[in-house]
Design a protein around this motif. Sequence first.
Motif, PDB file in Angstrom:
ATOM      1  N   LYS A  91       0.826  -1.203   0.000  1.00 12.97           N
ATOM      2  CA  LYS A  91       0.000   0.000   0.000  1.00 12.97           C
ATOM      3  C   LYS A  91       0.870   1.267   0.000  1.00 12.97           C
ATOM      4  O   LYS A  91       0.614   2.217  -0.744  1.00 12.97           O
ATOM      5  CB  LYS A  91      -0.936   0.003   1.205  1.00 12.97           C
ATOM      6  N   ALA A  94       2.606   1.524  -3.498  1.00 11.67           N
ATOM      7  CA  ALA A  94       1.681   1.852  -4.583  1.00 11.67           C
ATOM      8  C   ALA A  94       1.189   3.293  -4.470  1.00 11.67           C
ATOM      9  O   ALA A  94       1.039   4.005  -5.473  1.00 11.67           O
ATOM     10  CB  ALA A  94       0.503   0.884  -4.581  1.00 11.67           C
ATOM     11  N   LYS A  95       0.936   3.749  -3.243  1.00 13.25           N
ATOM     12  CA  LYS A  95       0.508   5.153  -3.074  1.00 13.25           C
ATOM     13  C   LYS A  95       1.648   6.120  -3.421  1.00 13.25           C
ATOM     14  O   LYS A  95       1.401   7.215  -3.941  1.00 13.25           O
ATOM     15  CB  LYS A  95       0.017   5.383  -1.651  1.00 13.25           C
ATOM     16  N   VAL A 121      -7.046   1.137 -10.510  1.00 15.01           N
ATOM     17  CA  VAL A 121      -6.559   0.035  -9.673  1.00 15.01           C
ATOM     18  C   VAL A 121      -7.394  -1.210  -9.945  1.00 15.01           C
ATOM     19  O   VAL A 121      -8.627  -1.182  -9.875  1.00 15.01           O
ATOM     20  CB  VAL A 121      -6.637   0.395  -8.177  1.00 15.01           C
ATOM     21  N   SER A 123      -7.295  -5.052  -8.387  1.00 17.00           N
ATOM     22  CA  SER A 123      -6.677  -5.950  -7.405  1.00 17.00           C
ATOM     23  C   SER A 123      -7.157  -7.366  -7.670  1.00 17.00           C
ATOM     24  O   SER A 123      -8.221  -7.583  -8.255  1.00 17.00           O
ATOM     25  CB  SER A 123      -7.029  -5.508  -5.981  1.00 17.00           C
ATOM     26  N   ILE A 145      -6.432   1.798  -2.878  1.00 19.12           N
ATOM     27  CA  ILE A 145      -5.256   1.018  -2.460  1.00 19.12           C
ATOM     28  C   ILE A 145      -5.318   0.747  -0.957  1.00 19.12           C
ATOM     29  O   ILE A 145      -5.041  -0.370  -0.489  1.00 19.12           O
ATOM     30  CB  ILE A 145      -3.971   1.770  -2.847  1.00 19.12           C
TER      31      ILE A 145
END
Length: 566
Positions: A91, A94-95, A121, A123, A145
């Motif tokens: 997380k 990705a952020k 996104v 997932s 995310i």
Amino acid sequence: MRTRKRQTCFTAAAVLAALAVPLAAAPAAQAAGGTVTGTKSLGATDIDCGGSVPVTVALDAENGISGSPVDVALVLDRSGSMAGQPIADLKTAAKGFVDLVDEATDGSLDGVIANGSRLGVVSFASTATADTPLTSDANAVKSAIDALVADGSTNHSEAISTAQAQLAGSLPGNAKKMVVMTDGETTAGGDASDDAVAARAAGTEIFGIGLGAADEAEIQDWTSDPDSAHYRYAPDSGQLAEVFAAIGAAIVVPAATGVTVVDTVAPQFSISSPAVSKGSVAQAGNQLTWTIDELGTESPTLTFTATHDPAAGGGALAVNPSVAYTDAEGHVVTFANPVVNVHGCAAAIDVEPEHAVNELGTPGQTHTATATVTDDFGDPVAGVPVDFTVLSGPNAGAAGAADTSGAGTSDFTYPGAQGLAGLGTDSIRGCFTHASGQQRCDDVLKDWVDTTPPTVTCTPTNNPGGGTEPPADNEDGFFQLTATDAVDPAPEVYVADSASSYVFGGFPSGTKIKLVQAPGATPNQKVGVGDIDWRITLNGDALVYAVDASGNQSAPVSCLVPPGPK
């Protein structure tokens, strides 16, 4: 049985070494290149001689993603094996990727993915979900995310196909990128290779990130060529942030790297107080070298003060005519060349009147020459020493000097020489010393002339023995001839016969004559006796006039001859 694209194995040490080189350095991984333009501006259009002007050299840069928008699908593994620290680190990483793209699109980390680029996104675990469709809302992407929960199997096929379905509906002009991150082999769904082939065939560029026990060969089979530019491995989740940043750099593409700007300032100016908003600047005389490691979407500046050298003269001057830009990407950047108007430097002299004429006859005559000193724009310049000299003519050697007034003028007045020696043409020169050390001059002419005729009189005078002057009718015919002139001290007097063409003279002023009128006789001149200089016989009355050295002739006056004896 599937056919892998190729088999490549990375050791942990090799991967960490590879991470030291950003993906953006690999040309095949770059999006459309960034752009760089340049401007050059002056803080003033006009300055005084010896004054200063602020100078700004600016670069306006846009990285690749800013100038050429992209749609990026983040495909993130949330299977059960990601539970705990791995999902937390994912997380964060990705952020960080989202923030990188956010700032890269407009140079500002403001939650807006600008200039047409978007992020989405997808997932996956046992199945895949489109958690956020492609959007320009960076905060919405980061919220999706943050909402990931690790659980379930690993379905790579559905993950790639779901992401490609999102990208297939993207804007036609946007490049398509897919970033697939996983920590394990496929445990649900089918082989993802065909899905990856279809995505690549549709124009999607695929990047892959393997974590821990991930099947690296399988992931490299999905990614675009070359694998060295599209695949990264993280031995543990603590390296995910670095790996995502490297992938992000490859997608964003800096506007330029290894930037050098060499600004050469004209010799009429000196440099002071150079400063840059990014990078560093070095000064060597009149040359500034500005270096920047990397340009994103930003507008850095180089500023300095240019001070004019009065000895260089004024006019419309280019301050820094040569600005050379280079970078590792080979951008060609050109700069405008503004000029500053430098006022108040003495540049030219004009002496007036250009050609004057004076009548010398009036005593105490003087002549004044006026010099006007101007700058390159024709404006007057005060306080400039001007030297005057009469180079030649009747007043040669006369000289004077005076500083120019607020109106830029300087006067030179000199008296004219009197008498015949004062006649002629003076050549007058006015000069000032230019800041370069050279004399700048202007020559004019002054004519001293005599156009006034002399004055003549014919008055009765005494007899040859010096006796008493005869009565008014002067029956004896004794006269004194007198001529005066303002310039010529010795004008000559002439006696003309009113009844014939005979003329006698010239005589000096003061000459005494005996006039005899003898009609029909031949006019003649004989030496007089006693106090009388000449005996002149005429047919008629005498017309007396004078001529000076300049050839000016007076109007004739009558000198009546007494009648002959009866």
